[in-house]
Design a protein around this motif. Structure first.
Motif, PDB file in Angstrom:
ATOM      1  N   GLY A 205       0.780  -1.238   0.000  1.00  0.00           N
ATOM      2  CA  GLY A 205       0.000   0.000   0.000  1.00  0.00           C
ATOM      3  C   GLY A 205       0.806   1.279   0.000  1.00  0.00           C
ATOM      4  O   GLY A 205       0.246   2.373   0.079  1.00  0.00           O
ATOM      5  N   TYR A 206       2.119   1.177  -0.118  1.00  0.00           N
ATOM      6  CA  TYR A 206       2.950   2.377  -0.160  1.00  0.00           C
ATOM      7  C   TYR A 206       2.885   3.044  -1.537  1.00  0.00           C
ATOM      8  O   TYR A 206       2.757   2.370  -2.556  1.00  0.00           O
ATOM      9  N   ASP A 207       3.004   4.355  -1.549  1.00  0.00           N
ATOM     10  CA  ASP A 207       3.196   5.115  -2.786  1.00  0.00           C
ATOM     11  C   ASP A 207       4.708   5.216  -2.954  1.00  0.00           C
ATOM     12  O   ASP A 207       5.356   5.996  -2.253  1.00  0.00           O
ATOM     13  N   VAL A 208       5.265   4.412  -3.843  1.00  0.00           N
ATOM     14  CA  VAL A 208       6.720   4.246  -3.921  1.00  0.00           C
ATOM     15  C   VAL A 208       7.306   5.140  -5.003  1.00  0.00           C
ATOM     16  O   VAL A 208       6.895   5.091  -6.167  1.00  0.00           O
ATOM     17  N   TRP A 209       8.291   5.951  -4.612  1.00  0.00           N
ATOM     18  CA  TRP A 209       9.032   6.775  -5.574  1.00  0.00           C
ATOM     19  C   TRP A 209      10.282   6.017  -5.980  1.00  0.00           C
ATOM     20  O   TRP A 209      11.121   5.679  -5.140  1.00  0.00           O
ATOM     21  N   SER A 210      10.396   5.742  -7.255  1.00  0.00           N
ATOM     22  CA  SER A 210      11.541   5.002  -7.789  1.00  0.00           C
ATOM     23  C   SER A 210      11.854   5.522  -9.186  1.00  0.00           C
ATOM     24  O   SER A 210      10.976   5.496 -10.057  1.00  0.00           O
ATOM     25  N   SER A 211      13.086   5.964  -9.395  1.00  0.00           N
ATOM     26  CA  SER A 211      13.465   6.451 -10.726  1.00  0.00           C
ATOM     27  C   SER A 211      13.421   5.311 -11.738  1.00  0.00           C
ATOM     28  O   SER A 211      13.002   5.493 -12.880  1.00  0.00           O
ATOM     29  N   HIS A 212      13.809   4.112 -11.308  1.00  0.00           N
ATOM     30  CA  HIS A 212      13.795   2.959 -12.209  1.00  0.00           C
ATOM     31  C   HIS A 212      12.372   2.634 -12.671  1.00  0.00           C
ATOM     32  O   HIS A 212      12.144   2.318 -13.835  1.00  0.00           O
ATOM     33  N   ALA A 213      11.411   2.737 -11.762  1.00  0.00           N
ATOM     34  CA  ALA A 213      10.019   2.424 -12.096  1.00  0.00           C
ATOM     35  C   ALA A 213       9.316   3.583 -12.805  1.00  0.00           C
ATOM     36  O   ALA A 213       8.210   3.429 -13.299  1.00  0.00           O
ATOM     37  N   GLY A 214       9.970   4.751 -12.821  1.00  0.00           N
ATOM     38  CA  GLY A 214       9.357   5.916 -13.458  1.00  0.00           C
ATOM     39  C   GLY A 214       8.339   6.615 -12.588  1.00  0.00           C
ATOM     40  O   GLY A 214       7.514   7.388 -13.085  1.00  0.00           O
ATOM     41  N   THR A 215       8.384   6.379 -11.275  1.00  0.00           N
ATOM     42  CA  THR A 215       7.398   6.975 -10.374  1.00  0.00           C
ATOM     43  C   THR A 215       7.966   8.119  -9.528  1.00  0.00           C
ATOM     44  O   THR A 215       7.265   8.657  -8.670  1.00  0.00           O
ATOM     45  N   MET A 216       9.217   8.490  -9.769  1.00  0.00           N
ATOM     46  CA  MET A 216       9.834   9.596  -9.047  1.00  0.00           C
ATOM     47  C   MET A 216       9.199  10.910  -9.521  1.00  0.00           C
ATOM     48  O   MET A 216       9.074  11.128 -10.725  1.00  0.00           O
ATOM     49  N   PRO A 217       8.773  11.767  -8.608  1.00  0.00           N
ATOM     50  CA  PRO A 217       8.258  13.062  -9.048  1.00  0.00           C
ATOM     51  C   PRO A 217       9.339  13.812  -9.828  1.00  0.00           C
ATOM     52  O   PRO A 217      10.463  13.962  -9.348  1.00  0.00           O
ATOM     53  N   ALA A 218       8.992  14.237 -11.038  1.00  0.00           N
ATOM     54  CA  ALA A 218       9.976  14.907 -11.899  1.00  0.00           C
ATOM     55  C   ALA A 218       9.406  16.244 -12.364  1.00  0.00           C
ATOM     56  O   ALA A 218       8.332  16.285 -12.961  1.00  0.00           O
ATOM     57  N   PHE A 219      10.127  17.309 -12.066  1.00  0.00           N
ATOM     58  CA  PHE A 219       9.700  18.651 -12.447  1.00  0.00           C
ATOM     59  C   PHE A 219      10.609  19.171 -13.552  1.00  0.00           C
ATOM     60  O   PHE A 219      11.837  19.116 -13.428  1.00  0.00           O
TER      61      PHE A 219
END
Length: 201
Positions: free
Chosen positions: A24-38
């Motif tokens: 149930g975590y909201d996971v930030w991962s650059s590999h998965a493409g889920t890192m917030p990117a501005f």
């Protein structure tokens, strides 16, 4: 936030991501493409911003040091770790056995400090590509602080993907259990106040 180099451990990162999202975590991962990117920030700035804003930091120290290394600087992954320590983020860290073993071996050979290791000419390989992974490990175990005063210095060694997944599952499932318990106990303010009055009586 999952912080790690990607090369050579893509499958492990995918599996860790799957485990944490299943909990149930909201996971930030650059590999998965889920890192917030501005778009107004550089890749490095986005990574550091993610460390600053994440609630939990899960770092993997692998034999590969990582990219984004400017001359005379440390890698992005290394800087993420340093920032997480500086901000005292709740953190869970894994270090590959090759890193831990290389540190012990170099210490036995008289290369105990960052300065000593900088004099060693290491040929990059799949086993270890940069001795600064040892610097990362020493930062994680808070090597600069006297042993009795160290806090937040637990780093779990792993050899296989199964080791890493066992640690991630045990640590983050337990955290989820505690969070769920607190939510259940504190969800009803009337019930909480009643228990407080009962405890005082």
């Amino acid at each position: 936030m999952i912080s790690s180099t990607v090369y050579g451990i893509e499958e492990l990162l995918d599996r860790v991501y799957a485990v944490l999202t299943r909990f149930g975590y909201d996971v930030w991962s650059s590999h998965a493409g889920t890192m917030p990117a501005f778009s107004n920030l550089s890749a490095f700035e986005n990574c550091i911003k993610a460390v600053e804003e994440c609630d939990l930091f899960f770092g993997l120290i692998t034999p590969q040091y990582g990219s984004g290394v400017a001359k005379g600087d440390i890698s992005i992954t290394h800087q993420e770790l340093v920032k997480a320590i500086e901000l005292n983020k709740p953190r869970w860290l894994l270090a590959h056995d090759h890193v831990v073993f290389a540190r012990m071996l170099l210490r036995q050979l008289g290369h105990k400090t960052v300065q000593d290791r900088a004099k060693v000419n290491l040929q990059s390989s799949a086993i270890l590509d940069d001795l600064r992974v040892i610097d990362m490990y020493e930062a994680a175990i808070r090597n600069e602080i006297h042993f009795q005063d160290r806090k937040g210095n637990w780093v779990q060694k792993f050899v296989s993907e199964e080791d890493a997944l066992r640690y991630a599952t045990a640590q983050f499932y337990r955290f989820q259990e505690v969070e769920r318990f607190l939510e259940e106990q504190l969800a009803d303010p009337t019930l909480v106040m009643r228990r407080v009055h009962e405890d005082r009586a």
